[in-house]
Design an enzyme around this catalytic site. Structure first.
Site, mmCIF file in Angstrom:
data_model
loop_
_atom_site.group_PDB
_atom_site.id
_atom_site.type_symbol
_atom_site.label_atom_id
_atom_site.label_comp_id
_atom_site.label_asym_id
_atom_site.label_seq_id
_atom_site.Cartn_x
_atom_site.Cartn_y
_atom_site.Cartn_z
ATOM 1 N N SER A 250 0.851 -1.192 0.000
ATOM 2 C CA SER A 250 0.000 0.000 0.000
ATOM 3 C C SER A 250 0.881 1.234 0.000
ATOM 4 O O SER A 250 2.100 1.162 0.091
ATOM 5 C CB SER A 250 -0.927 -0.018 1.204
ATOM 6 O OG SER A 250 -0.175 0.209 2.363
ATOM 7 N N LYS A 251 0.208 2.366 -0.087
ATOM 8 C CA LYS A 251 0.880 3.637 -0.245
ATOM 9 C C LYS A 251 1.955 3.915 0.815
ATOM 10 O O LYS A 251 3.004 4.472 0.537
ATOM 11 C CB LYS A 251 -0.198 4.715 -0.144
ATOM 12 C CG LYS A 251 -0.040 5.821 -1.126
ATOM 13 C CD LYS A 251 -1.256 6.704 -1.089
ATOM 14 C CE LYS A 251 -0.809 8.111 -1.428
ATOM 15 N NZ LYS A 251 -1.908 8.994 -1.740
ATOM 16 N N SER A 252 1.645 3.490 2.053
ATOM 17 C CA SER A 252 2.549 3.852 3.142
ATOM 18 C C SER A 252 3.686 2.846 3.324
ATOM 19 O O SER A 252 4.559 3.044 4.158
ATOM 20 C CB SER A 252 1.745 3.961 4.432
ATOM 21 O OG SER A 252 1.042 2.753 4.595
ATOM 22 N N ASP A 253 3.687 1.761 2.548
ATOM 23 C CA ASP A 253 4.736 0.762 2.740
ATOM 24 C C ASP A 253 6.086 1.264 2.255
ATOM 25 O O ASP A 253 6.161 2.054 1.316
ATOM 26 C CB ASP A 253 4.376 -0.531 2.008
ATOM 27 C CG ASP A 253 3.317 -1.317 2.748
ATOM 28 O OD1 ASP A 253 3.356 -1.308 3.988
ATOM 29 O OD2 ASP A 253 2.449 -1.908 2.088
#
Ligand code: GLU
Length: 452
Positions: free
Chosen positions: A219-222
């Site tokens: 996901s975006k925050s990984d």
């Protein structure tokens, strides 16, 4: 068969996800492989967001990876991407057509107020013929069973993604829609829209998702999810591009290192895998190392100099000295951001050494200090400061002192660099220069003293 026309259609979210970059790459590869056209279209109909910077992030990322698009409105001598925000009239025209043919209707939203336009969706599941996933038929979910119609123009008059995406693919004569598998569930709606417009849908190729190395969805925050992380960390764009090309695609034969031309030649949708692709950071790191080794010295120097300049390390240093230092470490550096670690001691006298390194080098061999003092006087008397002369002098001293050369080489390296490893010692000494080496050898005992 019409000429292949593919597109990358990102929404400007302020972020170019590694999955998006891979989608762009697969589109480009397919276009180049088939001699087709690669279109870039910014899906920016949602005007509530400030998009200018977000668009820049996408363009910077694509340019960095070398993914040049072929077409778009003229802008400053080059062609810019298409922007959906500039194509509203086209969408209005298409919506009118649907309303006139009875496949769309105005609907009063009693809850929120205002009128939306809804598309009259078929009541049967639609099979998506997909070049990668095969024929996919998803049964309607409960909401769709109750009312499959969906909004195509919002209360504020803004047309929604499904509509503008399809209209533009029609207008831009897109022949193959290559996009992430997360869009597969939207495709029945899109196919229904094509039918309503009386247009044959393009071929669909939904490419597998990218997973983190532990198998979870990225996901975006990984870590490592944004292309910018690699741009800032000093990765070589060709290495990242090569790595991305293998996320979900594998060429015949066991080759991994492929330049763009080789990838273009071998790429085809038929070899795109159906299973999700894991993001293996170690493999990317290895690939990066391979590209660094192969990098032409001029390009390495130029990039390295700008990285070092940003750290302030090379301020006031003569250019030829910086270049000689870079020549020494080129084969060691795997990422440009590692440069300070490899080079600080060349530019500063106040470098430090790890306690562990000092203990390991001098702890069990206290005679090393005396050996270094002797080496200092040998080196002070050298008439020629070259690596062969430095080498010969050290070996001669080792022999006279009845020790192995290594018993001098290791302490000498720690004394002049604070490090246990690095470029070949004699080359390093030659580049560091007489003055620095002699003063560091002379002050070694003092500066490397352990305080307890
Ligand atoms: N704007 C959509 C996205 O960013 C594009 C979907 C498509 O490629 O059709 O996910």
């Amino acid at each position: 068969m019409p000429d292949v026309r593919v597109r990358f259609a990102p929404s400007p979210t302020g972020f170019l996800h590694i999955g998006g970059a891979r989608t762009a790459l697969f589109n480009l590869l397919y276009a180049r492989h088939t001699g087709g056209t690669f279109v870039l279209r910014i899906e920016d109909t949602d005007e509530t967001r400030h998009v200018e910077e977000a668009v820049q992030v996408i363009l910077d990322g694509l340019r960095w990876l070398g993914l040049d698009w072929d077409e778009g409105p003229e802008k400053g001598g080059a062609h810019g991407p298409y922007f959906q925000s500039q194509r509203k009239d086209i969408y209005r025209r298409y919506v009118r057509r649907l309303i006139e043919s009875g496949t769309a209707y105005e609907f009063e939203d009693k809850e929120k107020g205002g009128t939306v336009v809804k598309f009259r969706m078929t009541r049967e599941p639609i099979t998506v013929p997909d070049l990668i996933c095969g024929n996919v038929t998803r049964p309607l979910n409960d909401t769709e069973m109750a009312d499959p119609d969906f909004v195509i123009v919002r209360r504020d008059g803004v047309p929604v993604f499904h509509l503008v995406n399809v209209v533009d693919d029609i207008e831009m004569k897109i022949t193959h829609v290559i996009r992430g598998e997360d869009h597969l569930s939207n495709t029945p709606k899109h196919i229904a829209l094509y039918r309503a417009f009386g247009v044959e849908p393009p071929k669909f190729a939904h490419i597998p998702l990218i997973l983190n190395s532990d198998g979870s969805k990225m996901s975006k925050s990984d870590k490592g999810a944004a292309l910018h992380e690699y741009m800032n960390a000093g990765y070589v764009p060709e290495a990242v591009r090569n790595f991305l090309s293998l996320l979900g695609w594998s060429p015949k034969g066991d080759v991994e290192l492929l330049n763009l031309a080789e990838t273009v030649e071998r790429f085809d949708l038929a070899q795109v895998q159906r299973h999700n692709a894991r993001f293996d950071h170690d493999k990317l790191h290895w690939m990066q190392g391979q590209y660094m080794l192969k990098m032409a010295p001029d390009r390495f120097n130029e990039t390295a100099r700008s990285f070092l300049a940003k750290t302030g390390l090379t301020a006031g240093q003569p250019d030829d000295y910086v270049l000689r230092v870079l020549g020494l470490v080129k084969e060691k550096v795997k990422l440009f951001t590692e440069l300070p670690e490899w080079t600080t001691y060349f530019f500063r006298d106040d470098f430090t050494a790890d306690r562990e390194v000092i203990v390991k080098t001098f702890g069990s061999a206290p005679q090393s200090w005396e050996l270094l003092e002797k080496l200092h006087s040998r080196y002070a008397g050298l008439s020629e400061w070259t690596h062969p002369a430095l080498d010969t002098a050290l070996r001669a001293l080792a022999q006279e002192s009845g020790v192995k050369a290594a018993a001098l080489i290791h302490p000498c390296r720690v004394a002049v660099s604070g490090k246990a490893g690095g470029p070949s010692l004699f080359h390093l000494l030659e580049v560091l220069g007489r003055e620095r080496v002699l003063s560091r050898l002379a002050s070694a005992r003092e500066r490397l003293k352990l305080n307890d």
